[in-house]
Design a protein around this motif. Structure first.
Motif, PDB file in Angstrom:
ATOM      1  N   VAL A   1      10.684   7.013  -2.260  1.00 61.62           N
ATOM      2  CA  VAL A   1       9.596   6.492  -3.095  1.00 61.62           C
ATOM      3  C   VAL A   1      10.083   5.235  -3.813  1.00 61.62           C
ATOM      4  CG1 VAL A   1       8.478   8.740  -3.445  1.00 61.62           C
ATOM      5  CG2 VAL A   1      10.284   7.986  -5.004  1.00 61.62           C
TER       6      VAL A   1
ATOM      7  N   PRO B   1       0.784  -1.246   0.000  1.00 60.41           N
ATOM      8  CA  PRO B   1       0.000   0.000   0.000  1.00 60.41           C
ATOM      9  C   PRO B   1       0.815   1.294   0.000  1.00 60.41           C
ATOM     10  CG  PRO B   1      -0.176  -1.126   2.125  1.00 60.41           C
ATOM     11  CD  PRO B   1       0.538  -2.052   1.202  1.00 60.41           C
ATOM     12  N   TRP B   2       2.011   1.301   0.616  1.00 58.49           N
ATOM     13  CA  TRP B   2       2.697   2.585   0.770  1.00 58.49           C
ATOM     14  C   TRP B   2       3.387   3.022  -0.514  1.00 58.49           C
ATOM     15  CZ3 TRP B   2       2.772  -1.148   4.650  1.00 58.49           C
ATOM     16  CH2 TRP B   2       2.088  -0.793   5.827  1.00 58.49           C
ATOM     17  N   GLU B   3       3.278   4.304  -0.811  1.00 58.75           N
ATOM     18  CA  GLU B   3       3.880   4.860  -2.019  1.00 58.75           C
ATOM     19  C   GLU B   3       5.036   5.800  -1.719  1.00 58.75           C
ATOM     20  OE1 GLU B   3       3.261   4.458  -5.395  1.00 58.75           O
ATOM     21  OE2 GLU B   3       2.161   2.702  -4.707  1.00 58.75           O
ATOM     22  N   GLU B   4       5.039   6.365  -0.533  1.00 60.00           N
ATOM     23  CA  GLU B   4       6.096   7.316  -0.197  1.00 60.00           C
ATOM     24  C   GLU B   4       6.250   7.408   1.316  1.00 60.00           C
ATOM     25  OE1 GLU B   4       5.551  11.249  -1.755  1.00 60.00           O
ATOM     26  OE2 GLU B   4       7.633  11.820  -1.360  1.00 60.00           O
ATOM     27  N   LEU B   5       7.470   7.568   1.722  1.00 57.93           N
ATOM     28  CA  LEU B   5       7.794   7.746   3.127  1.00 57.93           C
ATOM     29  C   LEU B   5       8.677   8.991   3.183  1.00 57.93           C
ATOM     30  CD1 LEU B   5       7.150   5.776   5.485  1.00 57.93           C
ATOM     31  CD2 LEU B   5       9.460   4.885   5.232  1.00 57.93           C
TER      32      LEU B   5
END
Lengths: 481, 481
Positions: free
Chosen positions: A103, A84-88
């Motif tokens: 990313v 689910p994660w696209e960017e931190l």
């Protein structure tokens, strides 16, 4: 036969880590590494479990492949678009050069890699950086040393014990020692032989004497020495380089393996900062004392570094350095249990240390941190001098976060045992809103504890509360005089 | 005596987690939990190491204190202003309700908590959410069950083995099983008794027969059964609820402890989605089949859930559910080794699941993911039907990410052994850019493997390469016919 064309992927597209290769780190070491001696071998020293460790066929196969060019039907890892994660994005307060963003597809250690399964020894880029760091700080004097990540030093200690000790074996420890080691030792059925400490920390003469007097009737001679050389937990004592040399000599004489647990090493309050307001990080680094690792010609030291005290404990990340044989076993232990350290934790450290700070910036941070700890130490020790009654004894720690107070219980009005007194005083302190460490948590002496000691940390409380805290402690002890 | 005033802090100011309390989760369970039976006790079943596990005095003391009101000189944890990160922001592609930002001081599970030492069983807020999740999906039929975090299921398996098995003990496993279990078992000196599988997975009759025939000359009767009930790794087979009931009956009869490793459970390709294009996440949840945990009246099941296949493997995070006695031991194991799961990993899951998606949103995600896996499975199986020669046999998996292909090696032109053939074919495939799983990685049968099998995952490769991959495999096998 139909033609199936070329196959090539980018990491973002496959969701595959590009890092299946083993940890070697050769390029991160000193150029002269190959003229140094190699480490001795420890095959005859491993526990039953240590001997049973072996490379896994699946991981071994993976290591030899160039993943970027493969269609991956082999490993059960989800494609990166399934995550689910696209960017931190990370923001840092000090020495920040802007937001650090992570990313998918941006670099060889991108978000897709951080969210994927990774090498059990740690991501190559981060391990390379830490290897360079270890080389520049410790200059290990033998050639085949390696560094890999741990899931924190408590886990690294447990692994070292499992690797070398069977149930019933003995290890050597300081008479007051880290409570995490005591818990692990008790659980694993390992006996702890307490070595005396003096003002300079672990006493080399007592270590030699106890080993020389060891008879077979006591069981297998101890092989592992666990020591916290800098700002020791709990006593705050620091071994001088001379002391380390003496202890290393004993280790050579009796063939010991030294687990150097050194999480406070960089928190130097030291002499170098006395009266030198213009001291630089470079000078700080120059004054860092020699470690066991830097004295270790035989490869008999496993050095444990931790991010907990210098970056953040919640990362659950550290690094261990030792001979290739032991580090290989260490990674095999991870292969069958925790696998890699958390990817988000790794990428946070990677972005900050490797991509933002670099080695110089990291040193600046450690130097700044040391100055802060020195300030807190000075506040606490000034309060101790001001408030504590004369039954209390302490020495100024030179490293770390602990101040160790010994109360001369023979001078107190109560005739209770030190343990009963400790219990009573600590409960009363807690009732007054003060939490201190109890000496008994750390005691491993063969006889029952005959001292009344408290471990105080100046790391956690707000600087402005330190004096108040010492006043509460002093008042409580005064009630017993 | 000077007055020292009131003492109170906010978490950001002290850098202290507000979560020293033990994991109990009672409020997250069904209201009728107290009328359910309690789990049986396993004291007589623990290994030497399991028996040695005990609460640590330091952590025990900490549990009873109200940290928010204390001056913390006790624990060696740095104040939050000593940690470099100030903010962590996460962006999610799907079902995103905006950026999720985590700073210090914003909530009870803030960045200061995530970066600090935490409860070894996991952050209270996240564990509460997962306990609610477990209750709503599995409705465990006994009262004193608990859920806590793991550092991933491979670590949880290792812990379960250490808890219940001494070196030389036997455990029960499917004849093809997860390679991580095989590695851990070999390292820990645990013998694996392979149980036959049929199309419905682990065969209950063979399990019963082997246990009934067990004689004391073989050693201690096996106690732990390790099984992957859904989309089994590597065979892709799924046990029906009826099959689970039969196996649970055998477990009751022979007093077995079931380690239910179920990471693929939510990846249901299932019948429910056949022809129903308007299926909702609610219906998806309703159709989730009963698990061992949901059949477990005695508390003899340790259910392992993993974030690896449904959120991200790099988080190194999972959750385990079982009776309070075993979960208590599990947390004590963490106390002496890994401590808590990574704080950044925990806070990423917390922000997404607890604060953004909620239970409904999480179900939507799992449902979506299932549909994606179904699509990939259908693409791969269509390619299998189209390209694979008749010597290949496979069945459509109903759950998970694996398609298992058995090649009738007696029909091949080569007279080599299945193992030699497997090695040769896989090397050739790798040369052509295709990586597949080898049956031998997973084989634990007592005799040498007499089958030629490949595990193919449709999780990792780009959807559009799946057909190409099967074509390459088919061409390679055709060369041997």
């Amino acid at each position: 036969m139909p033609h199936h064309g070329n196959i090539s992927f980018t990491p973002g597209a496959t969701g595959l880590s590009l890092e299946p290769s083993p940890v070697t780190n050769e390029i991160s070491k000193d150029k002269n590494v190959h003229v140094k001696p190699t480490a001795r071998k420890f095959d005859h020293r491993f526990s039953a479990e240590g001997l049973s460790l072996a490379p896994t066929p699946l991981k071994d196969t993976v290591k030899t492949l160039d993943f970027a060019k493969m269609i991956p039907l082999g490993n059960g890892r989800p494609a990166s678009e399934m995550l689910p994660w696209e960017e931190l994005t990370m923001r840092v307060a000090k020495r920040d050069t802007g937001l650090m963003s992570c990313v998918k597809g941006e670099s060889s250690f991108d978000l897709a890699v951080a969210l994927d399964y990774g090498c059990s020894g740690g991501s190559t880029k981060l391990v390379d950086f830490l290897t360079e760091h270890v080389e520049s700080i410790h200059h290990p004097p033998y050639s085949d040393w390696q560094t890999c990540l741990s899931i924190g030093s408590t886990s690294a200690i447990e692994r070292a014990l499992r690797l070398f000790c069977n149930r019933g074996d003995w290890i050597l420890v300081e008479e007051y020692t880290y409570s995490g080691l005591i818990t692990a030792g008790k659980t694993l059925g390992i006996n702890m032989l307490a070595i005396e400490m003096d003002d300079g920390g672990l006493n080399a003469n007592d270590l030699d004497a106890k080993l020389s007097a060891w008879g077979p009737e006591k069981g297998k001679k101890p092989f592992v020495l666990y020591t916290v050389p800098s700002g020791q937990n709990p006593t705050g004592k620091t071994q001088s380089v001379q002391r380390k040399r003496l202890i290393y000599e004993v280790a050579e004489k009796h063939d010991l393996y030294i687990v150097e647990d050194d999480p406070y090493y960089f928190l130097q309050h030291g002499n170098f900062s006395k009266g030198t307001s213009n001291l630089t990080a470079k000078e700080y680094q120059t004054h860092l004392p020699a470690t066991y690792l830097s004295l270790d010609l035989s490869g008999r030291v496993l050095r444990l570094d931790s991010a907990s005290k210098i970056l953040a404990p919640g990362l659950r990340l550290g690094w261990v350095t030792g001979c290739a044989q032991v580090i290989g076993k260490f990674i095999e232990q991870a292969d069958m249990s925790t696998l890699a350290a958390s990817g988000p934790s790794q990428v946070m450290v990677h972005k900050l240390l490797c991509e933002t700070w670099g080695h110089g910036g990291f040193m600046n941070w450690l130097f700044d941190l040391s100055l802060q700890y020195r300030k807190r130490r000075d506040t606490m020790s000034a309060a101790c001098a001001k408030y504590l009654p004369s039954v209390c004894h302490w020495t100024l720690p030179a490293v770390g976060m602990f101040l160790w107070i010994k109360v001369d219980h023979t001078q107190l009005s109560s005739r209770s045992s030190p343990l009963a007194l400790e219990e009573k005083i600590c409960e009363e302190l807690e009732g007054k809103g003060l939490m201190v460490g109890r000496g008994s948590w750390f005691w491993v002496g063969s006889e029952s504890m005959n001292e009344l000691c408290f471990r105080l940390t100046f790391a956690a409380a707000p600087q402005e509360r330190l004096e108040q805290a010492i006043r509460i402690l002093a008042e409580q002890i005064l009630l017993y005089t």
